[in-house]
Every structure is written in C-alpha cells, then in structure tokens.
Write an enzyme that holds these catalytic residues in place. Structure first.
Site, PDB file in Angstrom:
ATOM      1  N   GLU A  90       0.849  -1.191   0.000  1.00 43.18           N
ATOM      2  CA  GLU A  90       0.000   0.000   0.000  1.00 43.18           C
ATOM      3  C   GLU A  90       0.888   1.246   0.000  1.00 43.18           C
ATOM      4  OE1 GLU A  90      -1.943  -1.085   3.922  1.00 43.18           O
ATOM      5  OE2 GLU A  90      -1.549   1.027   4.224  1.00 43.18           O
ATOM      6  N   CYS A 122      -3.000  -4.927   3.955  1.00 45.61           N
ATOM      7  CA  CYS A 122      -1.848  -5.740   4.358  1.00 45.61           C
ATOM      8  C   CYS A 122      -1.860  -7.154   3.783  1.00 45.61           C
ATOM      9  CB  CYS A 122      -1.769  -5.807   5.879  1.00 45.61           C
ATOM     10  SG  CYS A 122      -1.578  -4.195   6.623  1.00 45.61           S
ATOM     11  N   HIS A 244      -1.067 -12.370  10.385  1.00 50.15           N
ATOM     12  CA  HIS A 244      -0.796 -10.949  10.222  1.00 50.15           C
ATOM     13  C   HIS A 244      -0.635 -10.349  11.621  1.00 50.15           C
ATOM     14  CE1 HIS A 244      -0.547  -6.959   8.864  1.00 50.15           C
ATOM     15  NE2 HIS A 244      -1.684  -6.581   9.390  1.00 50.15           N
TER      16      HIS A 244
END
Ligand SMILES: [Zn+2]
Lengths: 356, 134
Positions: A90, A122, A244
C-alpha cells in the site's frame, strides 16, 4: 493428504524465500516521549518495542528488489524462467507506474513475463502468492514471484505511528525443487471499512476499536478454520503458525482462539522488534518459520488486509529446506542489524519535514 | 528538471539495476560500463557480464554542499569501488552513519537504492550504491 492424490507433477509450493528489513529503528519509547505518552505502558499494551524505518534512499521498490534477490539466492533458478512478478503493497512509490516492472528489470526477468502491482491493505502480498500458485499449477508459467513490501506511514501522534514499520518478503513459487509444498489455500473476504487511505492522502484513517473483532479476528479466524476444514486437518496438526501482526497482541489472541499454542506462533512474531510491516508481516513470519522449520513440519500462514480479507495457506516443509536455507541472510540477520534513530531523524527519514 | 532523466534512465537502467558490463572473449578483461571494443585486443567480440557487486573501497569523499534535489541526503558520500572482477566503479556510498569506519580496503557490496527523485512530480531514478560491510 487428499490433495496429493495426483502425481508430483501437479505439486506447487515454495522454491525460495527472501526477506529484507531496513536497518534503522525507532523505539516506542522515543515516539511516546515526543507526544508525552507513557512509553512503557504503550509498549506493553501493543507488545512492540521498536519498529523498522527505511533509509532515505529506500522505498517499496528497493526493498522488494533486495528481498527478491535473497529469494533467488535460495531458489537457484534462472531469472528468465520467471513468468510472473506481483508486488503487493500500500506504499508503491508511484500512483501510476508499476513497482513490479522495476523489480523485474532489476533481476533480469524481463521481457517475456507478466507483472502487476497489487493493493489490498496488508494482504496484497499473499494475493500475489495465490495468483502465482494458480498460474504455476495450470502450467501457464514456470515460476512466479510474489512480494509483500511496505514502508507504512502513520499520522504523527496517532496510535498507528507506534507500529507502522517497513520491510519486504519475496517468495519464488511454482513446481520443481520445493522447500515447502502447498497443501491448500482458502480466503475469506467482506466489505468491512476498518482502515482506509483516500487517493492523495498522506496518512491512513482507521476506525479505532472497529479494527479488532469484526475485522482482524473475524477474517483471520474464518480463513484459518475454513482452510483446516477444507484440507481436513485439526488445529493440533499445525506445527507452526504465522498470522498478520498489526501489533504484538492481536496474533497472540487469534492463535489462542484457534486453539494453537503460543509456542507455535512465537517464531513468526517479528512485529515486536520491527513493527507492523503491513503486506510483508505474515509473509516475514512464514519466512522466519522456514529459517527454523524441520522437514515434515506443517506451517499455516494467514494474512489479513483491512477492508477486509484474509488468505490462508498450509505448507508442508520438505527435505530441500536444509539445502537452501543458508544461501541468503536469514530473517534474524536483518532483525539484529539495526541502528536506533531519535524522533527528529526519524521524521526526516519519513519525510515528515516538508522541504518545499 | 534540468535534463531529460526519462531517456537517460531508460538507456542506463540495465547497467544501473543489474550492474551489467561486459567481458572480452579474447583476453577476458572486464568492463563497466560496457564497451564496444576491447582496448587491449581491439576486437569487438565481448560477452555481456553481470558483476557480483562484491568489492572493496579504494577511496571516498564527502560532499556537504549537495546539488539541488539531494538536500535531504546531505552529506553525500562518493567512492571509488574496486569490484572483485578488478574493475573500478564510481558509486555513491549508502548507509554511512560513522565515516571513521570508511577505511580504504574495507569490503563493500552493491545494493539497490533510489538514486534521485526528480522533485515531487518527476520520475524516480534507481540503481546501485555501495554499502560498506562493517
Ligand atoms: Zn581483450
């Protein structure tokens, strides 16, 4: 495994992996002092002590190139056999002009190949992994490279500033000399506005506590459970887990909810020392597992991207891992190679000081 | 924008990104940047060669008064690097936080970095810089 009924010709997986993390760090304490926050309390509440900061001449393109070069040291393939390169991020340096072409050119993989930049908060890096697996499994390409890299920015003083780190991870994927075989993948996606950045905005916005239960946990857990059900395994069959890691707390809670003990997650928890590396976070966790895994171990990797979605993968490590592991610097080399910055120099590194 | 960076970048990207030079097929002399004719043998049969990027520092200098566009990067370190193949290359030295450690002879490795930003609207230039291995 029900997926492996076919011959070895249909097996896809990881042939090489590479990590790159910039060497500069700023501590949570130093950021907290700048904004008159309680550093030790903040550090404890997010379970992060410091985060990686890119050098002034580093960005998503340069970090990706360094990670890919490390992955190729392990994969030992000819760059001309690479049929696809996807950069998930990003923080692409250009709004229009792909990062992937520079990465492809810098490793000598051009011109007969496809390339694209991906964006899904993400989880754009793992979306690239899925695309490579699909193309390789259908023999449209020989090898593909999926990269997750970010040089994340947090608004000064915002909660995100404590965690927004920088790093990259690349995987060479396809058929052949696999170091980890793909058992299966599964995704879970919905429109959940927990975090966003509008076109042209410097810093992202987030919905505070809305970033927890209905977003990170719901998607991460649904993807992990869906995958286990799909390939017919139980939580106790997972030897290693990478999730994550937007902070150091969420993945620990998520592992607990999945019924997977902390010890199986621990090796992947790089967020404590380098911050949230966004698109790279779950991938670097997977890479650090590969740094340490024994042949036969099963690694589950689940990404999460705000907006929102999760991609889950299950891999079984092969004997080949021992051959290639030491051909490039391991994750700890980059975690330990560090130089601390004060807030002023950090602000310069992150271009928070306007020059014109 | 003082010069046509788009054309220059496009022309030089292969050598800057990959550290591609060439090697004489007769006397095996290495060249960077690449040449059309070997200066020793006067022949034009040279093979493309990708340098490993490993080398050592020969000499360096520090620039305080930097050109426009480099203000954030000051001071800039430039050096002469001798690649392990024997070729000498001028390169910016990156990751210098303590220049007392820049002792001629130390090992260097070429890394991929951003070389220049053409303001906030122009193209970005990428290529190799030397990172001291200290
Ligand atoms: Zn010659």
């Amino acid at each position: 495994m029900e997926q492996n009924k076919d011959t070895s010709l249909t097996k896809v997986g990881i042939l090489g992996y590479g990590v790159y993390i910039p060497k500069y760090r700023i501590s949570v304490n130093e950021i907290a002092n700048t904004w008159s926050d309680d550093g030790p309390l903040m550090s404890k509440s997010i379970n992060v002590t410091e985060k990686a900061v890119p050098a002034l001449d580093e960005d998503t393109i340069t970090i990706s190139v360094m990670a890919v070069r490390n992955s190729l040291l392990r994969a030992n393939i000819s760059p001309v056999d690479i049929g696809a390169i996807y950069v998930g991020s990003e923080s692409h340096p250009y709004a229009v002009k792909p990062s992937a072409v520079t990465v492809a050119e810098a490793i000598g993989a051009t011109p007969v190949m496809t390339a694209s930049d991906l964006e899904f908060a993400c989880k754009a890096g793992t979306a690239g992994m899925q695309m490579c697996f699909g193309l390789a499994k259908s023999d449209e390409i020989k090898y593909g490279i999926a990269i997750g890299t970010d040089t994340a920015q947090g608004r000064p003083g915002d909660q995100l500033e404590y965690t927004a780190g920088a790093g990259g991870c690349a995987f060479v994927l396809g058929k052949g000399k696999l170091i980890a075989e793909l058992e299966g993948m599964y995704s879970y996606t919905s429109d959940t506005p927990d975090f966003w950045r509008r076109e042209g905005a410097t810093y992202p916005s987030h919905a505070g506590r809305f970033t927890g239960e209905p977003s990170y946990f719901k998607h991460t857990l649904s993807a992990a459970q869906g995958l286990m059900q799909k390939i017919g395994i139980k939580a106790s069959d997972v030897d290693r887990l990478s999730l994550h890691q937007p902070n150091g707390r969420f993945p620990i809670s998520a592992a607990k909810k999945l019924g997977i003990p902390y010890e199986k997650l621990e090796d992947a928890l790089c967020v404590v020392k380098v911050g949230n590396t966004y698109s790279a976070a779950s991938m670097i966790g997977l890479a650090r597992h590969l740094d340490k895994a024994k042949p036969g171990e099963r690694i589950m990797c689940v990404s999460y991207g705000s907006g929102a979605g999760s991609d889950a993968f299950s891999f079984v490590v092969t004997d080949e891992i021992e051959e290639v592991r030491n051909n490039a610097p391991d994750t700890d080399y980059y975690i330990n190679k560090k130089e601390m910055l004060n807030y002023a120099i950090y602000a310069k590194h992150r271009r928070k000081i306007k020059m014109d | 924008m003082s010069r046509n960076l788009v054309a220059e970048n496009w022309r030089l990207e292969r050598s800057r990104y990959l550290l591609v030079g060439n090697k004489c097929t007769e006397c095996e002399k290495y060249y960077f940047p690449n040449v059309q004719i070997c200066t020793d043998c006067n022949i034009s049969k040279l093979d493309e060669y990708v340098f490993s990027g490993k080398g050592k520092l020969i000499e360096w200098t520090k620039i305080y008064e930097v050109a426009k566009g480099f203000e954030l990067f000051a001071p800039l370190y430039y050096g002469i690097i001798e690649l392990e193949e024997g070729v000498r290359v001028a390169a910016q030295i990156t990751e210098v936080t303590d220049d007392t450690k820049l002792i001629p002879g130390i090992k260097t490795q070429m890394v991929f970095r951003k070389l220049f930003e053409d303001g906030s609207q122009g193209v970005l230039t990428y290529g190799f810089k030397a990172e001291p291995q200290i």
